[in-house]
Design a protein around this motif. Structure first.
Motif, PDB file in Angstrom:
ATOM      1  N   UNK A  26      65.284 -10.432 -75.738  1.00 21.74           N
ATOM      2  CA  UNK A  26      65.056 -11.040 -74.428  1.00 21.74           C
ATOM      3  C   UNK A  26      64.182 -12.276 -74.592  1.00 21.74           C
ATOM      4  N   UNK A  27      64.435 -13.277 -73.777  1.00 18.32           N
ATOM      5  CA  UNK A  27      63.608 -14.485 -73.796  1.00 18.32           C
ATOM      6  C   UNK A  27      62.995 -14.714 -72.416  1.00 18.32           C
ATOM      7  N   UNK A  28      61.744 -15.132 -72.392  1.00 26.46           N
ATOM      8  CA  UNK A  28      61.126 -15.678 -71.183  1.00 26.46           C
ATOM      9  C   UNK A  28      61.192 -14.718 -69.990  1.00 26.46           C
ATOM     10  N   UNK A  29      60.534 -13.570 -70.138  1.00 25.40           N
ATOM     11  CA  UNK A  29      60.470 -12.627 -69.020  1.00 25.40           C
ATOM     12  C   UNK A  29      59.449 -13.110 -67.982  1.00 25.40           C
ATOM     13  N   UNK A  30      58.333 -13.652 -68.433  1.00 31.48           N
ATOM     14  CA  UNK A  30      57.301 -14.209 -67.538  1.00 31.48           C
ATOM     15  C   UNK A  30      56.770 -13.175 -66.547  1.00 31.48           C
ATOM     16  N   UNK A  44      56.666  -8.908 -79.801  1.00 34.68           N
ATOM     17  CA  UNK A  44      56.550 -10.158 -79.043  1.00 34.68           C
ATOM     18  C   UNK A  44      56.316 -11.314 -80.001  1.00 34.68           C
ATOM     19  N   UNK A  45      57.209 -12.285 -79.971  1.00 38.74           N
ATOM     20  CA  UNK A  45      57.011 -13.538 -80.689  1.00 38.74           C
ATOM     21  C   UNK A  45      56.299 -14.485 -79.724  1.00 38.74           C
ATOM     22  N   UNK A  46      55.076 -14.827 -80.028  1.00 39.02           N
ATOM     23  CA  UNK A  46      54.273 -15.598 -79.074  1.00 39.02           C
ATOM     24  C   UNK A  46      54.950 -16.917 -78.681  1.00 39.02           C
ATOM     25  N   UNK A  47      54.892 -17.209 -77.363  1.00 43.63           N
ATOM     26  CA  UNK A  47      55.358 -18.479 -76.841  1.00 43.63           C
ATOM     27  C   UNK A  47      54.194 -19.273 -76.276  1.00 43.63           C
ATOM     28  N   UNK A  48      54.484 -20.422 -75.688  1.00 41.00           N
ATOM     29  CA  UNK A  48      53.411 -21.272 -75.172  1.00 41.00           C
ATOM     30  C   UNK A  48      52.653 -20.597 -74.027  1.00 41.00           C
ATOM     31  N   UNK A  82      62.880  -7.062 -78.787  1.00 39.32           N
ATOM     32  CA  UNK A  82      62.158  -8.250 -79.249  1.00 39.32           C
ATOM     33  C   UNK A  82      62.111  -9.250 -78.099  1.00 39.32           C
ATOM     34  N   UNK A  83      60.894  -9.666 -77.734  1.00 40.25           N
ATOM     35  CA  UNK A  83      60.684 -10.665 -76.688  1.00 40.25           C
ATOM     36  C   UNK A  83      60.458 -12.022 -77.357  1.00 40.25           C
ATOM     37  N   UNK A  84      61.300 -12.989 -77.026  1.00 41.10           N
ATOM     38  CA  UNK A  84      61.176 -14.318 -77.630  1.00 41.10           C
ATOM     39  C   UNK A  84      60.204 -15.187 -76.831  1.00 41.10           C
TER      40      UNK A  84
END
Length: 223
Positions: free
Chosen positions: A32-36, A109-113, A75-77
């Motif tokens: 998954x990407x960008x759940x926010x 979780x792969x850390x994002x900005x 996995x969270x992108x």
């Protein structure tokens, strides 16, 4: 039931789901990407009235995918939490309750900005937290769009959508963008917005509709 399309990523078959997620069946992994999580709460903290219930909607959608596809690892992108102002009691409590019901799931979780600004998720959620690129087999899991030497990259961050126009009507649909060395996922979150994209040479776009994933007319089939 319609079979969802897949694409080959250096020998790994990845299935695109209409729920705006990728499935690596061989490893029972959901990507998954960008759940926010907490984005709506952050807006409300800033005085902007937005609907409640987005965290619950996201968690219910994840639960449905886990059950439907027998997922063992998510996995969270990146961009798990939206902002520090979104770390409100209601959001964190909902996440903790969800995790208590899903202790058997491995979470990465792969850390994002946004994660760098919001801070890491609470330790009680038992999430493995890594920096990009995080590699598993021939894949590199990232938040920001990039290429990774010796790996096929899965990325997020952009929240890609494609604008369809016909007879004066316009429709924006989340989409997957598949390139030769990377694939971009649409945002999974229910309150995330989107950035319009166009296919560049060598790229394919797949539209995430309500119950299916459709190749953009003129795109090369994924298989």
């Amino acid at each position: 039931m319609m079979e969802h399309p897949s694409f080959d990523a250096d020998g790994v078959s990845l299935t695109m789901l209409p729920e705006r997620a990728l499935l690596w069946r061989e490893r029972a992994m959901l990507i998954l990407a960008d759940v926010h999580f907490g984005k709506a709460a952050a807006f409300r903290a800033g005085g902007i009235p937005v609907p409640h219930g987005t965290t619950r909607a996201n968690l219910d959608a994840i639960d449905a995918l886990v059950q439907q596809h027998a997922v063992g690892h998510i996995v969270f992108l990146g961009d798990f939490l939206h902002a520090r102002t979104g770390r409100v009691a209601g959001t964190l409590s909902a996440l903790a309750q969800w995790r208590a019901r899903n202790r058997a799931l491995a979470l990465t979780l792969v850390r994002g900005n946004h994660d760098h600004h919001a801070g890491d998720p609470p330790a009680e959620l038992d999430i493995e937290i890594v920096d990009e690129p995080w590699r598993a087999g021939p894949l590199a899991f990232c938040h920001h769009p990039q290429t990774v030497a010796g790996a096929f990259a899965l990325v997020g961050h952009v929240h890609p959508v494609y604008r369809l126009s016909a007879a004066g009507d316009t429709l924006r649909l989340p989409c997957f963008v598949v390139d030769g060395r990377w694939a971009m996922l649409p945002a999974f979150g229910a309150f995330t917005g989107g950035y319009p994209v166009q296919a560049q040479p060598g790229q394919r776009i797949f539209l995430a509709a309500e119950d299916c994933v459709l190749p953009l007319p003129g795109s090369i089939p994924a298989r």
